[in-house]
Write a protein that holds these residues in place. Structure first.
Motif, PDB file in Angstrom:
ATOM      1  N   LEU A   2       0.840  -1.209   0.000  1.00 27.60           N
ATOM      2  CA  LEU A   2       0.000   0.000   0.000  1.00 27.60           C
ATOM      3  C   LEU A   2       0.874   1.257   0.000  1.00 27.60           C
ATOM      4  CD1 LEU A   2      -2.736  -1.073   2.599  1.00 27.60           C
ATOM      5  CD2 LEU A   2      -3.152  -0.553   0.181  1.00 27.60           C
ATOM      6  N   LEU A   3       1.953   1.240   0.765  1.00 29.40           N
ATOM      7  CA  LEU A   3       2.825   2.419   0.854  1.00 29.40           C
ATOM      8  C   LEU A   3       3.485   2.716  -0.487  1.00 29.40           C
ATOM      9  CD1 LEU A   3       4.509   1.884   4.353  1.00 29.40           C
ATOM     10  CD2 LEU A   3       2.894   3.683   3.715  1.00 29.40           C
ATOM     11  N   VAL A   4       3.921   1.674  -1.177  1.00 28.03           N
ATOM     12  CA  VAL A   4       4.574   1.875  -2.482  1.00 28.03           C
ATOM     13  C   VAL A   4       3.607   2.542  -3.456  1.00 28.03           C
ATOM     14  CG1 VAL A   4       5.441   0.669  -4.536  1.00 28.03           C
ATOM     15  CG2 VAL A   4       6.246   0.002  -2.251  1.00 28.03           C
ATOM     16  N   ARG A   5       2.384   2.013  -3.535  1.00 28.70           N
ATOM     17  CA  ARG A   5       1.419   2.568  -4.485  1.00 28.70           C
ATOM     18  C   ARG A   5       0.927   3.942  -4.046  1.00 28.70           C
ATOM     19  NH1 ARG A   5       0.244  -0.958  -8.541  1.00 28.70           N
ATOM     20  NH2 ARG A   5       0.444   1.008  -9.671  1.00 28.70           N
ATOM     21  N   GLU A  19       2.660   6.155  -2.422  1.00 30.09           N
ATOM     22  CA  GLU A  19       3.735   7.118  -2.711  1.00 30.09           C
ATOM     23  C   GLU A  19       3.740   7.478  -4.195  1.00 30.09           C
ATOM     24  OE1 GLU A  19       7.830   5.714  -2.101  1.00 30.09           O
ATOM     25  OE2 GLU A  19       8.132   7.617  -1.061  1.00 30.09           O
ATOM     26  N   GLU A  20       3.583   6.441  -5.009  1.00 27.99           N
ATOM     27  CA  GLU A  20       3.544   6.649  -6.456  1.00 27.99           C
ATOM     28  C   GLU A  20       2.412   7.610  -6.845  1.00 27.99           C
ATOM     29  OE1 GLU A  20       2.593   3.366  -9.832  1.00 27.99           O
ATOM     30  OE2 GLU A  20       3.587   2.628  -8.043  1.00 27.99           O
ATOM     31  N   MET A  25      -3.873   5.214   1.599  1.00 28.66           N
ATOM     32  CA  MET A  25      -3.385   5.337   2.978  1.00 28.66           C
ATOM     33  C   MET A  25      -4.509   5.151   4.002  1.00 28.66           C
ATOM     34  SD  MET A  25      -0.172   5.462   3.134  1.00 28.66           S
ATOM     35  CE  MET A  25       0.205   6.091   4.778  1.00 28.66           C
ATOM     36  N   ALA A  26      -5.754   5.382   3.583  1.00 25.57           N
ATOM     37  CA  ALA A  26      -6.882   5.086   4.479  1.00 25.57           C
ATOM     38  C   ALA A  26      -6.877   3.596   4.827  1.00 25.57           C
ATOM     39  CB  ALA A  26      -8.201   5.480   3.822  1.00 25.57           C
ATOM     40  N   TYR A  27      -6.593   2.751   3.829  1.00 30.24           N
ATOM     41  CA  TYR A  27      -6.522   1.307   4.090  1.00 30.24           C
ATOM     42  C   TYR A  27      -5.312   0.963   4.942  1.00 30.24           C
ATOM     43  CZ  TYR A  27     -10.575   0.534   1.284  1.00 30.24           C
ATOM     44  OH  TYR A  27     -11.862   0.556   0.839  1.00 30.24           O
ATOM     45  N   HIS A  28      -4.234   1.709   4.745  1.00 30.17           N
ATOM     46  CA  HIS A  28      -3.060   1.482   5.582  1.00 30.17           C
ATOM     47  C   HIS A  28      -3.421   1.702   7.059  1.00 30.17           C
ATOM     48  CE1 HIS A  28       0.878   2.100   7.416  1.00 30.17           C
ATOM     49  NE2 HIS A  28       1.376   1.406   6.411  1.00 30.17           N
ATOM     50  N   VAL A  62      -0.002  13.699   2.420  1.00 32.95           N
ATOM     51  CA  VAL A  62       0.034  12.265   2.121  1.00 32.95           C
ATOM     52  C   VAL A  62       1.479  11.776   2.184  1.00 32.95           C
ATOM     53  CG1 VAL A  62      -0.418  10.517   0.349  1.00 32.95           C
ATOM     54  CG2 VAL A  62      -2.077  12.354   0.749  1.00 32.95           C
ATOM     55  N   ARG A  63       2.403  12.563   1.608  1.00 33.79           N
ATOM     56  CA  ARG A  63       3.820  12.148   1.655  1.00 33.79           C
ATOM     57  C   ARG A  63       4.317  12.117   3.097  1.00 33.79           C
ATOM     58  NH1 ARG A  63       3.870  15.399  -3.157  1.00 33.79           N
ATOM     59  NH2 ARG A  63       3.761  13.922  -4.886  1.00 33.79           N
TER      60      ARG A  63
END
Ligand code: ARG
Length: 458
Positions: free
Chosen positions: A140-143, A145-146, A171-174, A447-448
């Motif tokens: 999730l973090l990789v996508r 960030e992209e 990031m909500a799912y994170h 977000v970042r």
């Protein structure tokens, strides 16, 4: 003939149906490693305490190694006459080392034995789930960030509401998974006490050392009440409750992937690896894995309810009903493992159609709130009135068939003279998301920052 373990007072053996309804071996053989580990700790303690001769304890420990090697090599045999993994292992031990095997069950009952084995199994299961959830969060973090700055429509009531970024959405799912990680971690900490040595229900008169067996098995200490110890399955319910809630999160993301992969949305293209075709319609790419994750969450929740119903009316202490504790836990664990792995794969390999997301974000008057906010901020208009003026602007845009930022300034000024050309600075979707800088907001910079915090970098 009667049972070789408990048949002393029986003249006849059980009927075939009795044998079948009574046997848990077909499923509890999954716990053979935990059963051997528990017996190892128990017999070492019996030897150390002088409850069995140290030489006998050693012979039993060696025999257990042989039994385990046999299970590893040939699998666990399906011998229903021995009921369960506990009696099978003891019978195998007797085959390996002879009558001295009969000393292993001193100061122990299957009631504390099964409670211990099952705790060990659930503890391992939690560790597996935590590893899988960590991998899912990394994906999730990789996508995220992209796509930290990729604009998409945010919805309420599934109606276009305000622009957000795809990174924020992922990031909500994170966050949800972080709560799941915390629930599983809590459950693990709470269950990490050892019931071994509670014996059948009342404890034992032998001078056992429960602290020693607890420590040998990696527990924080022994459980405190023998009656509770043999009849408590809260640890399994805690696991299932955490699993059910986690599966709900996976199901919500799965549902979004199903929606997003549909032609009207077109927000995502799932990779070939995570799609299936139709046997009749050649054009189809179906999101079956996502649908099954959505479906599995129902079954996992059913497993939780199943064990709750098993436990709800049981008097203390052990009753055989409790043998039904394992199938729902095993089933939920298998379904959850598949669900986490499938969602991780889908997130890693999906192609997000950010052009399409942007186009939809721009078409739904999603920046109407920004216009109202501008009137409040720049022209001192009370919010209620600003809401009303903006509503008229939306109606005008709709009549002209254009987006809000394409309504001529003159038209806007006809609605309210306090509007000037600076308003166009806030009407684009990029300006809208960039302005949402409140803590936890969707601005790409936020977000970042959230991603950095999640990675432990900030
Ligand atoms: N197979 C049983 C179970 O899974 C083991 C405990 C049996 N205890 C007893 N008193 N019959 O619960």
């Amino acid at each position: 003939t009667s049972n070789s373990m408990w048949g002393g007072r029986f003249a006849e053996g059980p009927s075939a149906v009795m044998r079948e309804i009574n046997a848990s071996l077909p499923f509890d053989q999954r716990m053979w490693r935990q059963d051997v580990a528990g017996s190892r700790a128990h017999v070492a303690m019996l030897g150390k305490q002088g409850i069995v001769q140290p030489a006998d304890a050693e012979a039993i420990a060696e025999g257990l190694t042989q039994v385990a090697a046999g299970y590893e090599r040939d699998g666990v045999p399906d011998d229903l006459s021995l009921e369960d993994i506990h009696m099978l292992t003891e019978a195998r031990l007797a085959d390996a080392i002879g009558p001295v095997a009969g000393r292993l069950h001193t100061a122990r009952s299957r009631n504390d034995q099964v409670a211990t084995d099952f705790r060990l199994w659930v503890r391992d299961a939690i560790d597996q789930v935590l590893d899988a959830l960590t991998a899912f969060q990394a994906a999730l973090l990789v996508r995220a960030e992209e796509h930290a700055g990729a604009v998409m429509p945010g919805f309420t009531h599934l109606q276009s509401a305000q622009p957000v970024t795809l990174g924020h959405h992922l990031m909500a799912y994170h966050e949800m998974i972080a709560r799941d990680v915390s629930r599983f971690t809590d459950a693990r900490a709470r269950m990490n006490l050892c019931p071994l040595g509670s014996a059948a229900l009342a404890g034992t008169g032998f001078p056992i050392d429960r602290h020693a067996t607890a420590e040998a098995l990696g527990f924080d200490g022994p459980t405190r009440n023998s009656l509770d110890s043999v009849s408590d399955r809260d640890f399994a319910l805690d696991y299932l409750a955490a699993a059910a809630q986690c599966s709900l999160h996976l199901s919500r993301l799965a549902e979004e992937f199903v929606l997003w992969a549909s032609q009207p949305f077109g927000f995502v293209a799932l990779s070939d690896q995570w799609s299936t075709g139709s046997s009749i319609m050649p054009q189809k790419r179906n999101p079956d894995a996502a649908e099954l994750v959505r479906g599995h969450s129902g079954r996992i929740t059913g497993c939780l309810v199943s064990l709750m119903m098993t436990m709800k009316g049981l008097p203390l202490a052990y009753s055989k009903d409790m043998q039904d504790d394992k199938p729902p836990v095993f089933e939920a664990h298998d379904l959850l493992g598949l669900s986490i792995a499938a969602m991780t794969g889908m997130v890693e390999s999906a192609t997000f159609r950010t052009d399409r997301m942007r186009a939809l974000a721009e078409s739904g008057y999603a920046t109407a709130t920004d216009l109202a906010d501008w009137l409040v901020r720049e022209a001192g208009v009370p919010f209620r009135e600003a809401h009303h003026i903006t509503g008229r602007a939306v109606a005008r845009a709709e009549a002209l068939g254009v987006t809000l930022d394409a309504v001529p300034l003159g038209d806007l000024q006809a609605m309210d003279a306090r509007i000037d050309a600076r308003v166009f600075d806030v009407l684009s979707v990029d300006a809208s998301v960039a302005s949402r800088t409140s803590f936890g907001g969707t601005a790409p910079a936020n977000v970042r920052a959230a991603i950095a915090v999640a990675r432990g970098e900030a």
